[in-house]
Design an enzyme around this catalytic site. Structure first.
Site, PDB file in Angstrom:
ATOM      1  N   GLU A 174      38.820  -6.097  46.823  1.00 25.19           N
ATOM      2  CA  GLU A 174      38.425  -5.486  45.554  1.00 25.19           C
ATOM      3  C   GLU A 174      36.914  -5.323  45.402  1.00 25.19           C
ATOM      4  OE1 GLU A 174      40.253  -7.711  42.378  1.00 25.19           O
ATOM      5  OE2 GLU A 174      42.277  -7.339  43.085  1.00 25.19           O
ATOM      6  N   GLU A 356      48.261  -7.601  46.814  1.00 24.68           N
ATOM      7  CA  GLU A 356      48.433  -8.452  45.626  1.00 24.68           C
ATOM      8  C   GLU A 356      49.251  -7.706  44.587  1.00 24.68           C
ATOM      9  OE1 GLU A 356      44.858  -9.948  43.723  1.00 24.68           O
ATOM     10  OE2 GLU A 356      43.954 -10.395  45.666  1.00 24.68           O
TER      11      GLU A 356
HETATM   12  O1  IFM Z   1      42.998 -13.760  40.793  1.00 29.21           O
HETATM   13  C1  IFM Z   1      42.641 -12.446  41.038  1.00 29.21           C
HETATM   14  C2  IFM Z   1      42.345 -12.241  42.510  1.00 29.21           C
HETATM   15  O2  IFM Z   1      41.350 -13.096  42.957  1.00 29.21           O
HETATM   16  C3  IFM Z   1      41.911 -10.827  42.768  1.00 29.21           C
HETATM   17  N1  IFM Z   1      42.840  -9.879  42.203  1.00 29.21           N
HETATM   18  C4  IFM Z   1      43.263 -10.070  40.855  1.00 29.21           C
HETATM   19  C5  IFM Z   1      43.744 -11.494  40.647  1.00 29.21           C
HETATM   20  C6  IFM Z   1      44.208 -11.698  39.195  1.00 29.21           C
HETATM   21  O3  IFM Z   1      43.155 -11.466  38.318  1.00 29.21           O
END
Ligand code: IFM
Length: 452
Positions: A174, A356
């Site tokens: 990200e 994710e």
């Molecule tokens: O916890 C975070 C992660 O580190 C990166 N993506 C989003 C998740 C939830 O906010």
């Protein structure tokens, strides 16, 4: 563990080679912040700033995974997970972010990866999940091009140390968050509030990604990708369409276009240059090095409204309507299908890993200690179904990682927001598989044709 609701996907409904897993990140789970030669990271420093993190929480102990990693890998096995995405803490393996490696730090990840392989679980390592060595920050951080070169050296060192055992690499997690939440809004480390700096940071992160791709390929045959957080931007009303296109350009296309096409989106370059002067970003051919997969993190869509007073994007997000998660994020699985099919439409045939996907809810522990989390079960079921539909529509998706394996340190929200499919009591460090974890286990077993 007890049985849960039957899985929805019939056996064989995911292609051969598709794997289900869970993801974590070093700073969010490891703890042991000052042990075995680990250097300081920008998150260690950020957590000391008054008011920066809810309740003054820090990642000093987190889930104590550094000491409990075997127990955590046993959980992965018990859930039948096939792949594990974790991150390497740069300051643990190279305390100053350049120069000598810390042998104890490298040995930790070597043990972790070998133990995953012994359990038949694919290890996928992320090189940068936000924990820059503080020494690099003091030398200018991501705002200086030099940091990208040091990142490439770190990537080469990891390929050398772990390239024979790691089975997938993610360069960055990200970069939008690092660049803009860390350097424009200042709500994440290093807490800078300067848009022009944030733009430079976004570019240096992307250059460092390309350099790391080269470095990893030189020392490892494993597939290499980058993870972007992609958010469908939906205009609230027809008058908000241009604002939604701008936020899409800002968050999604600003990263997708250079990585996949070797150009920054023209509308956004124009928009930013009108406000900040010439950007002059080069090295696009480095950024666009071919990758083996695109990592997609998806949580929610956003509702966008035009707002002339909100500089520099002249757009704002509207508070989400229920159903929402404990983060206040809209629950909308259709948004994931939209992101995945859009990638194919706009960027062609890509291989995608969903690196994710998950949700925070205010879980309640029953008196018998169990954690029933029906909202998270529904969230996961609906989103995995959206993945299945996207595959049926022709999108090449090979992995799905639930975020997260464990309740953990949720950055500026501290330990209040719980994303785990396994609950963690942060007082005792006792882990409890939530209903969602049991559901996920049974779902995977169902897809594999085993007993659910
Ligand atoms: O916890 C975070 C992660 O580190 C990166 N993506 C989003 C998740 C939830 O906010």
């Amino acid at each position: 563990m007890t049985a849960t609701a039957p899985s929805r996907a019939p056996e064989g409904s995911f292609p051969t080679g598709f794997r289900f897993g869970a993801a974590t990140a070093a700073y969010q789970i490891e703890g042991a912040a000052r042990e075995d030669g680990r250097g300081e990271s920008i998150w260690d420093r950020f957590c000391t700033l008054p008011g920066a993190v809810a309740n003054g929480d820090t990642g000093d102990v987190a889930c104590d995974h550094y000491h409990r990693w075997e127990e955590d890998l046993d959980l992965l096995s018990a859930l039948g997970l096939e792949s594990y995405r974790f991150s390497i803490a740069w300051p643990r393996v190279q305390p100053d972010g350049r120069g000598a490696l810390n042998a104890k730090g490298v040995a930790f990840y070597r043990r972790l990866v070998e133990a995953l392989l012994e359990r038949g679980i694919e290890p996928v390592a992320t090189l940068y999940h936000w924990d820059l060595p503080q020494a690099r920050q003091l030398a200018g951080g991501w705002a200086v091009r030099e940091t990208a070169s040091y990142f490439a050296e770190y990537a080469a060192a990891m390929a050398g140390a772990l390239g024979d055992v790691v089975e997938g690499w993610v360069t960055h997690n990200e970069p939008w968050v690092v660049a803009f939440l860390g350097h424009a809004h200042g709500v994440k480390a290093p807490g800078v509030r300067d848009w022009r700096t944030a733009l430079t940071v976004s570019h240096n992160l992307l250059v460092s990604h390309g350099l790391a791709v080269d470095a990893l390929r030189a020392g490892s045959d494993a597939p290499v990708g980058i993870t972007l957080n992609l958010t469908p931007m939906r205009p609230v009303a027809p008058k908000d369409v241009a604002a939604a296109v701008r936020l899409d350009g800002h968050q999604n296309r600003w990263f997708l276009d250079p990585v996949l096409r070797g150009t920054y989106p023209e509308d956004m370059v124009e928009h930013y240059e009108r406000r900040f002067g010439t950007l002059g970003f080069g090295e696009l051919e480095v950024i666009a090095r071919p990758i083996d997969f695109l990592g997609v993190n998806y949580y929610n869509p956003a509702a966008v409204r035009a707002a002339r007073r909100v500089a520099p994007l002249e757009a704002e997000l509207v508070t989400a309507r229920p159903p929402t998660t404990a983060m206040g994020w809209t629950v909308d699985a259709e948004g994931l299908h939209e992101v995945l099919t859009r990638l194919r439409r706009d960027y062609g045939d890509l291989t995608i890993y969903i690196t994710e996907n998950g949700a925070a809810f205010d879980d309640e522990r029953a008196t018998d200690g169990t954690i029933e989390d029906p909202s998270r079960v529904a969230y996961l079921a609906d989103h995995i179904e959206a993945v299945r539909r996207a595959i049926a529509d022709g999108v090449d998706i090979r992995r799905y990682y639930a975020w997260s394996l464990l309740d953990n340190f949720e950055w500026e929200h501290g330990y209040e927001k719980r994303f785990g499919i396994v609950g963690v009591d942060f007082g005792t460090q006792v882990r409890t598989v939530k209903r969602s974890g049991l559901w996920y286990r049974d779902y995977i077993a169902g897809v594999r044709g085993g007993a659910a």
